[in-house]
Design an enzyme around this catalytic site. Sequence first.
Site, PDB file in Angstrom:
ATOM      1  N   SER A  50       1.117  -1.257  -0.067  1.00  0.00           N
ATOM      2  CA  SER A  50      -0.060   0.116   0.067  1.00  0.00           C
ATOM      3  C   SER A  50       0.824   1.398  -0.035  1.00  0.00           C
ATOM      4  O   SER A  50       1.969   1.190   0.244  1.00  0.00           O
ATOM      5  CB  SER A  50      -0.766   0.011   1.149  1.00  0.00           C
ATOM      6  OG  SER A  50      -0.098   0.015   2.319  1.00  0.00           O
ATOM      7  N   ASP A  82      -1.279  -1.988  -3.882  1.00  0.00           N
ATOM      8  CA  ASP A  82      -2.575  -2.019  -3.541  1.00  0.00           C
ATOM      9  C   ASP A  82      -3.224  -0.472  -3.437  1.00  0.00           C
ATOM     10  O   ASP A  82      -2.322   0.584  -3.129  1.00  0.00           O
ATOM     11  CB  ASP A  82      -2.458  -2.387  -2.047  1.00  0.00           C
ATOM     12  CG  ASP A  82      -4.131  -2.699  -1.352  1.00  0.00           C
ATOM     13  OD1 ASP A  82      -4.778  -2.929  -2.229  1.00  0.00           O
ATOM     14  OD2 ASP A  82      -4.032  -2.488  -0.125  1.00  0.00           O
ATOM     15  N   ASP A 104      -6.696   3.009  -8.240  1.00  0.00           N
ATOM     16  CA  ASP A 104      -7.841   3.276  -7.356  1.00  0.00           C
ATOM     17  C   ASP A 104      -8.634   4.521  -7.848  1.00  0.00           C
ATOM     18  O   ASP A 104      -8.248   5.277  -7.319  1.00  0.00           O
ATOM     19  CB  ASP A 104      -7.743   3.156  -5.878  1.00  0.00           C
ATOM     20  CG  ASP A 104      -8.847   3.212  -5.246  1.00  0.00           C
ATOM     21  OD1 ASP A 104      -9.970   3.300  -5.680  1.00  0.00           O
ATOM     22  OD2 ASP A 104      -8.884   2.833  -3.959  1.00  0.00           O
ATOM     23  N   GLY A 181     -10.650  -1.898   7.654  1.00  0.00           N
ATOM     24  CA  GLY A 181     -10.574  -1.810   9.197  1.00  0.00           C
ATOM     25  C   GLY A 181     -11.043  -2.889   9.805  1.00  0.00           C
ATOM     26  O   GLY A 181     -11.544  -4.080   9.382  1.00  0.00           O
ATOM     27  N   GLY A 212     -11.579  -4.990   2.202  1.00  0.00           N
ATOM     28  CA  GLY A 212     -12.142  -5.200   3.387  1.00  0.00           C
ATOM     29  C   GLY A 212     -12.557  -6.376   3.692  1.00  0.00           C
ATOM     30  O   GLY A 212     -13.612  -6.542   4.418  1.00  0.00           O
ATOM     31  N   ALA A 213     -11.767  -7.571   3.485  1.00  0.00           N
ATOM     32  CA  ALA A 213     -12.179  -8.760   3.642  1.00  0.00           C
ATOM     33  C   ALA A 213     -11.561  -9.416   4.934  1.00  0.00           C
ATOM     34  O   ALA A 213     -11.821 -10.670   5.041  1.00  0.00           O
ATOM     35  CB  ALA A 213     -12.060  -9.582   2.288  1.00  0.00           C
ATOM     36  N   SER A 214     -11.146  -8.840   5.767  1.00  0.00           N
ATOM     37  CA  SER A 214     -10.641  -9.503   6.940  1.00  0.00           C
ATOM     38  C   SER A 214     -11.744  -9.886   7.587  1.00  0.00           C
ATOM     39  O   SER A 214     -12.912  -9.285   7.752  1.00  0.00           O
ATOM     40  CB  SER A 214      -9.794  -8.476   7.842  1.00  0.00           C
ATOM     41  OG  SER A 214      -8.516  -8.287   7.399  1.00  0.00           O
ATOM     42  N   ILE A 255      -6.591  -8.913   2.759  1.00  0.00           N
ATOM     43  CA  ILE A 255      -6.350  -9.220   4.120  1.00  0.00           C
ATOM     44  C   ILE A 255      -5.354  -8.423   4.421  1.00  0.00           C
ATOM     45  O   ILE A 255      -4.026  -8.443   4.224  1.00  0.00           O
ATOM     46  CB  ILE A 255      -6.203 -10.537   4.423  1.00  0.00           C
ATOM     47  CG1 ILE A 255      -7.383 -11.449   3.894  1.00  0.00           C
ATOM     48  CG2 ILE A 255      -6.097 -10.881   5.921  1.00  0.00           C
ATOM     49  CD1 ILE A 255      -7.214 -13.027   3.962  1.00  0.00           C
ATOM     50  N   ASP A 256      -5.730  -7.442   5.505  1.00  0.00           N
ATOM     51  CA  ASP A 256      -4.629  -6.778   6.195  1.00  0.00           C
ATOM     52  C   ASP A 256      -4.857  -6.347   7.553  1.00  0.00           C
ATOM     53  O   ASP A 256      -4.124  -6.811   8.580  1.00  0.00           O
ATOM     54  CB  ASP A 256      -4.463  -5.139   5.460  1.00  0.00           C
ATOM     55  CG  ASP A 256      -3.154  -4.411   6.197  1.00  0.00           C
ATOM     56  OD1 ASP A 256      -2.396  -4.866   6.948  1.00  0.00           O
ATOM     57  OD2 ASP A 256      -2.961  -3.289   5.764  1.00  0.00           O
TER      58      ASP A 256
END
Length: 309
Positions: A50, A82, A104, A181, A212-214, A255-256
Amino acid sequence: MGLVTTEAMFARALNSDHAVGAFNVNNMEIIQGIVDAAGEEKAPLILQVSAGARKYAKPVYLLKLVEAAMEDTGLDICLHLDHGEDFDICKKCVDDGFTSVMIDGSRFDFEENIAVTKRVVEYAHAHGVVVEAELGRLAGIEDDVNVDARQATFTDPEEAAEFVQRTGVDSLAIAIGTSHGAYKFKGEPYLDFERLKTIHALIPDTPLVLHGASTVLPEFVAMCNEYGGDIPGAQGVPEHMILESAKYGVCKVNIDTDLRLAMTAEIRRYLKENPAEFDPRKYLGPARDAIKRMVQHKIRNVLNASGQA
Ligand code: G3H
Ligand code: 13P
Ligand code: ZN
């Protein structure tokens, strides 16, 4: 062994029930924990960088660490930018050897997003690099945003089809209710699966991306809170929803936050239980192990990706 694009991994994922994990990397321990897990699981792997990561670690360190990881493990890895904010950063990453970039343009209007995405696609494709773009906006959980207003930011299926056709982009990040987040939902988690199915039906050959898939694993939230943290009410996307999304074109799962939580939880625990210790290797080692265990859990249970490399 080497840097690869997402082409082959997405082709395999597209009509299957597995997705590829795209993990954000910021330092050596995070990279080592992820690649060890992916190697043991024989899973396809995307490591992504990122703007924040570039600022923190400097691009050259991350590039060299990823090179070291490939040499050490013999893995094929896709190195992905990213949330590239403009053409220049995408071009720089293509020139530096990244095999995938995200432009983006989701903050722009439709035509402007198409224009900047097209420009990146032209440059990247001429250099053998694939491109992800984003349409729709990932919302947060602001109090004053009602359900209708929130859904207005979701990806419009007809626009998605037109966007892909006019830009020639390789994959598309969509907004269906996830957000970045650790605080993704106030009440019951909700993803707009009907919208996802419609998008997939209109562009069945386009790999879709879930940002945002965490899942915000409760064990790590509890650990953080138990050992001095203060993150009450953290909530992610339930595991079954990620699995479900992979059936309708979602090939890449970003996933972050889960990496951050695993690392922080373990460091908090270690330091609390060993107050006299001050050798960073003593707490960064267990933190790296926690990342490895978490990523292995994801690959097996949330991405269905063991043995898919
Ligand atoms: O998409 C957001 C990622 O979690 C990266 O966040 O810019 O703070 O590294 P960052
Ligand atoms: P999380 O915050 O859910 O981990 O999402 C990360 C992401 O989308 C990076 O682009
Ligand atoms: Zn994202």
